[in-house]
Design a protein around this motif. Structure first.
Motif, PDB file in Angstrom:
ATOM      1  N   ALA A 217      29.996  34.328  50.338  1.00 38.92           N
ATOM      2  CA  ALA A 217      28.555  34.232  50.586  1.00 38.92           C
ATOM      3  C   ALA A 217      27.775  35.032  49.552  1.00 38.92           C
ATOM      4  CB  ALA A 217      28.242  34.731  51.997  1.00 38.92           C
ATOM      5  N   ALA A 218      28.330  36.175  49.146  1.00 42.76           N
ATOM      6  CA  ALA A 218      27.663  37.018  48.160  1.00 42.76           C
ATOM      7  C   ALA A 218      27.775  36.448  46.760  1.00 42.76           C
ATOM      8  CB  ALA A 218      28.266  38.427  48.194  1.00 42.76           C
ATOM      9  N   PHE A 219      28.915  35.819  46.471  1.00 42.90           N
ATOM     10  CA  PHE A 219      29.189  35.295  45.131  1.00 42.90           C
ATOM     11  C   PHE A 219      29.931  33.974  45.302  1.00 42.90           C
ATOM     12  CE2 PHE A 219      31.922  35.697  41.111  1.00 42.90           C
ATOM     13  CZ  PHE A 219      30.903  35.235  40.275  1.00 42.90           C
TER      14      PHE A 219
ATOM     15  N   PRO B 170      30.655  42.440  34.607  1.00 38.65           N
ATOM     16  CA  PRO B 170      29.281  42.232  35.071  1.00 38.65           C
ATOM     17  C   PRO B 170      28.394  41.617  33.993  1.00 38.65           C
ATOM     18  CG  PRO B 170      29.510  44.473  34.333  1.00 38.65           C
ATOM     19  CD  PRO B 170      30.860  43.820  34.108  1.00 38.65           C
ATOM     20  N   ASP B 171      28.965  41.251  32.855  1.00 34.15           N
ATOM     21  CA  ASP B 171      28.161  40.899  31.689  1.00 34.15           C
ATOM     22  C   ASP B 171      27.299  39.647  31.875  1.00 34.15           C
ATOM     23  OD1 ASP B 171      29.135  43.087  30.397  1.00 34.15           O
ATOM     24  OD2 ASP B 171      30.353  41.991  28.941  1.00 34.15           O
ATOM     25  N   PHE B 172      27.693  38.723  32.737  1.00 30.07           N
ATOM     26  CA  PHE B 172      27.014  37.433  32.796  1.00 30.07           C
ATOM     27  C   PHE B 172      26.035  37.303  33.962  1.00 30.07           C
ATOM     28  CE2 PHE B 172      31.253  36.774  30.888  1.00 30.07           C
ATOM     29  CZ  PHE B 172      30.832  36.525  29.591  1.00 30.07           C
ATOM     30  N   ASP B 173      26.355  37.880  35.105  1.00 25.89           N
ATOM     31  CA  ASP B 173      25.461  37.833  36.263  1.00 25.89           C
ATOM     32  C   ASP B 173      25.671  39.101  37.079  1.00 25.89           C
ATOM     33  OD1 ASP B 173      23.886  37.278  38.451  1.00 25.89           O
ATOM     34  OD2 ASP B 173      24.602  35.227  38.711  1.00 25.89           O
ATOM     35  N   PRO B 174      25.124  40.219  36.602  1.00 20.57           N
ATOM     36  CA  PRO B 174      25.402  41.506  37.250  1.00 20.57           C
ATOM     37  C   PRO B 174      24.946  41.573  38.701  1.00 20.57           C
ATOM     38  CG  PRO B 174      23.656  41.716  35.609  1.00 20.57           C
ATOM     39  CD  PRO B 174      24.253  40.362  35.415  1.00 20.57           C
ATOM     40  N   GLU B 175      23.844  40.890  39.034  1.00 21.10           N
ATOM     41  CA  GLU B 175      23.363  40.954  40.415  1.00 21.10           C
ATOM     42  C   GLU B 175      24.324  40.259  41.367  1.00 21.10           C
ATOM     43  OE1 GLU B 175      19.377  39.608  40.817  1.00 21.10           O
ATOM     44  OE2 GLU B 175      18.553  41.074  39.410  1.00 21.10           O
TER      45      GLU B 175
ATOM     46  N   ARG C 196      26.865  41.973  44.290  1.00 18.59           N
ATOM     47  CA  ARG C 196      26.954  41.619  45.704  1.00 18.59           C
ATOM     48  C   ARG C 196      28.412  41.406  46.119  1.00 18.59           C
ATOM     49  NH1 ARG C 196      22.405  38.425  44.209  1.00 18.59           N
ATOM     50  NH2 ARG C 196      23.707  36.549  44.096  1.00 18.59           N
ATOM     51  N   ALA C 197      29.196  40.775  45.250  1.00 15.06           N
ATOM     52  CA  ALA C 197      30.614  40.557  45.548  1.00 15.06           C
ATOM     53  C   ALA C 197      31.353  41.888  45.623  1.00 15.06           C
ATOM     54  CB  ALA C 197      31.248  39.658  44.498  1.00 15.06           C
ATOM     55  N   VAL C 198      31.053  42.783  44.702  1.00 16.24           N
ATOM     56  CA  VAL C 198      31.673  44.104  44.720  1.00 16.24           C
ATOM     57  C   VAL C 198      31.337  44.821  46.024  1.00 16.24           C
ATOM     58  CG1 VAL C 198      31.624  46.404  43.669  1.00 16.24           C
ATOM     59  CG2 VAL C 198      31.806  44.370  42.224  1.00 16.24           C
ATOM     60  N   GLY C 199      30.095  44.667  46.466  1.00 17.80           N
ATOM     61  CA  GLY C 199      29.685  45.269  47.725  1.00 17.80           C
ATOM     62  C   GLY C 199      30.476  44.733  48.901  1.00 17.80           C
ATOM     63  N   ALA C 200      30.771  43.429  48.883  1.00 13.66           N
ATOM     64  CA  ALA C 200      31.558  42.829  49.960  1.00 13.66           C
ATOM     65  C   ALA C 200      32.972  43.395  49.968  1.00 13.66           C
ATOM     66  CB  ALA C 200      31.587  41.313  49.805  1.00 13.66           C
TER      67      ALA C 200
ATOM     68  N   VAL D 164      36.058  48.211  43.624  1.00 11.69           N
ATOM     69  CA  VAL D 164      36.208  47.353  42.454  1.00 11.69           C
ATOM     70  C   VAL D 164      35.390  47.965  41.316  1.00 11.69           C
ATOM     71  CG1 VAL D 164      35.944  45.022  41.521  1.00 11.69           C
ATOM     72  CG2 VAL D 164      36.445  45.344  43.953  1.00 11.69           C
ATOM     73  N   HIS D 165      35.946  47.916  40.114  1.00 14.76           N
ATOM     74  CA  HIS D 165      35.304  48.550  38.963  1.00 14.76           C
ATOM     75  C   HIS D 165      35.137  47.532  37.835  1.00 14.76           C
ATOM     76  CE1 HIS D 165      36.247  52.367  40.991  1.00 14.76           C
ATOM     77  NE2 HIS D 165      37.424  51.805  41.230  1.00 14.76           N
ATOM     78  N   PRO D 166      34.095  46.696  37.887  1.00 14.69           N
ATOM     79  CA  PRO D 166      33.857  45.739  36.790  1.00 14.69           C
ATOM     80  C   PRO D 166      33.632  46.497  35.483  1.00 14.69           C
ATOM     81  CG  PRO D 166      32.481  45.252  38.709  1.00 14.69           C
ATOM     82  CD  PRO D 166      33.063  46.612  38.927  1.00 14.69           C
ATOM     83  N   ARG D 167      34.041  45.872  34.363  1.00 14.93           N
ATOM     84  CA  ARG D 167      33.855  46.519  33.077  1.00 14.93           C
ATOM     85  C   ARG D 167      33.252  45.542  32.069  1.00 14.93           C
ATOM     86  NH1 ARG D 167      38.610  49.083  35.171  1.00 14.93           N
ATOM     87  NH2 ARG D 167      38.238  51.337  35.310  1.00 14.93           N
TER      88      ARG D 167
END
Length: 282
Positions: A43-45, A207-212, A216-220, A228-231
């Motif tokens: 739902a978030a992503f 997160p380079d293409f759609d950080p928002e 939200r997915a990281v939050g889930a 989770v640690h996006p780079r």
């Protein structure tokens, strides 16, 4: 290898990232808590299913390409729940003599280790219960030592793993890990330990293409208890310092050497949301 499923606590009442990933890939080794958290991540992503498929297909293509280049030893760190075709099935389809070691620290993977050990008669597969953040212990494990010749080139795979490794020295619940290292520290240890001619394959959330949306997915995931640690591309590129990138270099997973079986041609970079690359040690 006999596995006593009663010997480990699988915590089936809590969501787990490996079982969520299995669900995204259409697997059956997942439970209500996993499906609930996976639904929240979707739902978030909404593109998370596409990202999972793109990542899995990147693994298939990279292994197939490496066998064509002559690699015959594979070390898959952070294996996750077996979802066929697994790495050894891809490698041994081209080179039956390939030798593969899978490693993971997750008890759910241990319960499914038999599926990872069905080698071709010419080759060999093994499974080692180890933590990626202790690479010294991992490389010294009996399974690695008995299956791979570490004086000869090894194809190391870190697929969708390093974004679960923090920049600190402990796991997400605060327990210390013996010899625990940062994500880049883990990679540098392996790079130093493996001989010339070895290869490194990495895929990693960015997160380079759609950080928002990714945020939200990281939050889930974090709500389900998994950090989770996006780079960024810059941070991802550092994993390969000193090694020679294979063509086409660093790209989004679905764009890495697409082949005739490629069915993600319409996927956007924001949907794939992962970088992928393969490099060789000079």
């Amino acid at each position: 290898m006999a596995v006593d499923e009663g010997a480990v606590d699988l915590e089936l009442d809590r969501a787990h990232s490996a079982r969520m990933y299995d669900y995204f890939l259409g697997g059956t080794t997942n439970f209500p808590a996993d499906r609930e958290s996976a639904g929240k991540a979707m739902a978030a992503f909404p593109a998370v299913l596409v990202a999972a498929r793109a990542n899995r297909q990147f693994m298939h293509r990279s292994v197939r390409h490496l066998t064509q280049l002559g690699m015959r030893q594979f070390l898959d760190v952070g294996t996750g729940i077996p979802t066929s075709p697994n790495l050894h099935e891809i490698a041994q389809a081209t080179a039956p003599e390939s030798r593969v070691v899978y490693t993971d620290n997750d008890p759910i993977v241990l319960t499914h280790a038999q599926a990872l050990l069905r080698s071709s008669s010419e080759g060999r597969t093994a499974y080692s219960q180890c933590d990626a953040r202790d690479p010294e212990r991992l490389l010294k494990s009996p399974e690695v030592q008995a299956t791979l010749d570490l004086s000869r080139p090894v194809a190391l795979s870190l697929i969708a793993l390093l974004h679960f490794v923090s920049d600190g020295r402990s796991v997400s619940d605060g327990r210390s890990v013996p010899g625990g290292r940062t994500a880049h520290g883990v990679v540098e240890y392996f790079k130093d330990a493996l001989p010339s001619g070895s290869t490194l394959t990495v895929s990693h959330v960015t997160p380079d293409f759609d950080p928002e949306a990714l945020g939200r997915a990281v939050g889930a995931y974090e709500a389900a208890g998994t950090a989770v640690h996006p780079r960024t591309r810059e941070d991802f590129t550092r994993f390969f310092d000193g090694w020679e990138l294979l063509d086409p270099g660093i790209t989004v997973t679905h764009r890495w050497r697409p082949d005739a079986d490629h069915d993600l041609s319409q996927v956007t970079d924001a949907e794939a949301a992962c970088y992928g690359a393969v490099a060789r040690k000079p």
